[in-house]
Design a protein around this motif. Sequence first.
Motif, mmCIF file in Angstrom:
data_model
loop_
_atom_site.group_PDB
_atom_site.id
_atom_site.type_symbol
_atom_site.label_atom_id
_atom_site.label_comp_id
_atom_site.label_asym_id
_atom_site.label_seq_id
_atom_site.Cartn_x
_atom_site.Cartn_y
_atom_site.Cartn_z
ATOM 1 N N ASP A 25 0.832 -1.210 0.000
ATOM 2 C CA ASP A 25 0.000 0.000 0.000
ATOM 3 C C ASP A 25 0.863 1.254 0.000
ATOM 4 O O ASP A 25 0.382 2.339 -0.325
ATOM 5 N N LEU A 42 -0.544 4.928 -8.620
ATOM 6 C CA LEU A 42 -1.249 3.833 -7.964
ATOM 7 C C LEU A 42 -0.341 3.236 -6.905
ATOM 8 O O LEU A 42 0.875 3.341 -7.010
ATOM 9 N N ASN A 45 -0.842 -2.202 -4.737
ATOM 10 C CA ASN A 45 -2.089 -2.953 -4.555
ATOM 11 C C ASN A 45 -3.193 -2.424 -5.474
ATOM 12 O O ASN A 45 -4.369 -2.710 -5.276
ATOM 13 N N ARG A 46 -2.802 -1.615 -6.441
ATOM 14 C CA ARG A 46 -3.685 -1.135 -7.505
ATOM 15 C C ARG A 46 -4.799 -0.200 -7.030
ATOM 16 O O ARG A 46 -5.912 -0.244 -7.511
ATOM 17 N N LYS A 47 -4.462 0.668 -6.094
ATOM 18 C CA LYS A 47 -5.383 1.723 -5.645
ATOM 19 C C LYS A 47 -4.868 3.050 -6.187
ATOM 20 O O LYS A 47 -3.696 3.408 -5.973
ATOM 21 N N THR A 49 -4.013 6.762 -6.247
ATOM 22 C CA THR A 49 -3.757 7.748 -5.192
ATOM 23 C C THR A 49 -3.679 9.172 -5.733
ATOM 24 O O THR A 49 -3.864 10.120 -4.969
#
Length: 106
Positions: A25, A42, A45-47, A49
């Motif tokens: 993260d 990102l 964890n492919r979020k 930002t």
Amino acid sequence: MDLMGMMGKLKETQNKIEETKKRLDTVLVDEQSTDGLFKVTLTANRKVTAVTIADELLEDKEQLEDYIIMVLNKAIENATKVNEAELDAVAKMDMPMIPGMDNLFK
């Protein structure tokens, strides 16, 4: 074969995988269009930002949509590679050798 020892090792590996997921993260993956007009960040964890859009892209909705799709897909692909490489390394490093399962993590 020490079943209790193996179970302990599996639990330890599972804990290390969870720690690695949390750490991912904080690992950032940046991607941008070739002209630098659209940028995205990102986590591994492919979020998403952060997203940066040049003002000139705001004038052409279709072009902006194309940029979003192209750059996000590339960023997700790169983040996935980082994610998988990190998790695979932890799993392979700490997994006990269980007969018949030696090809599972290759």
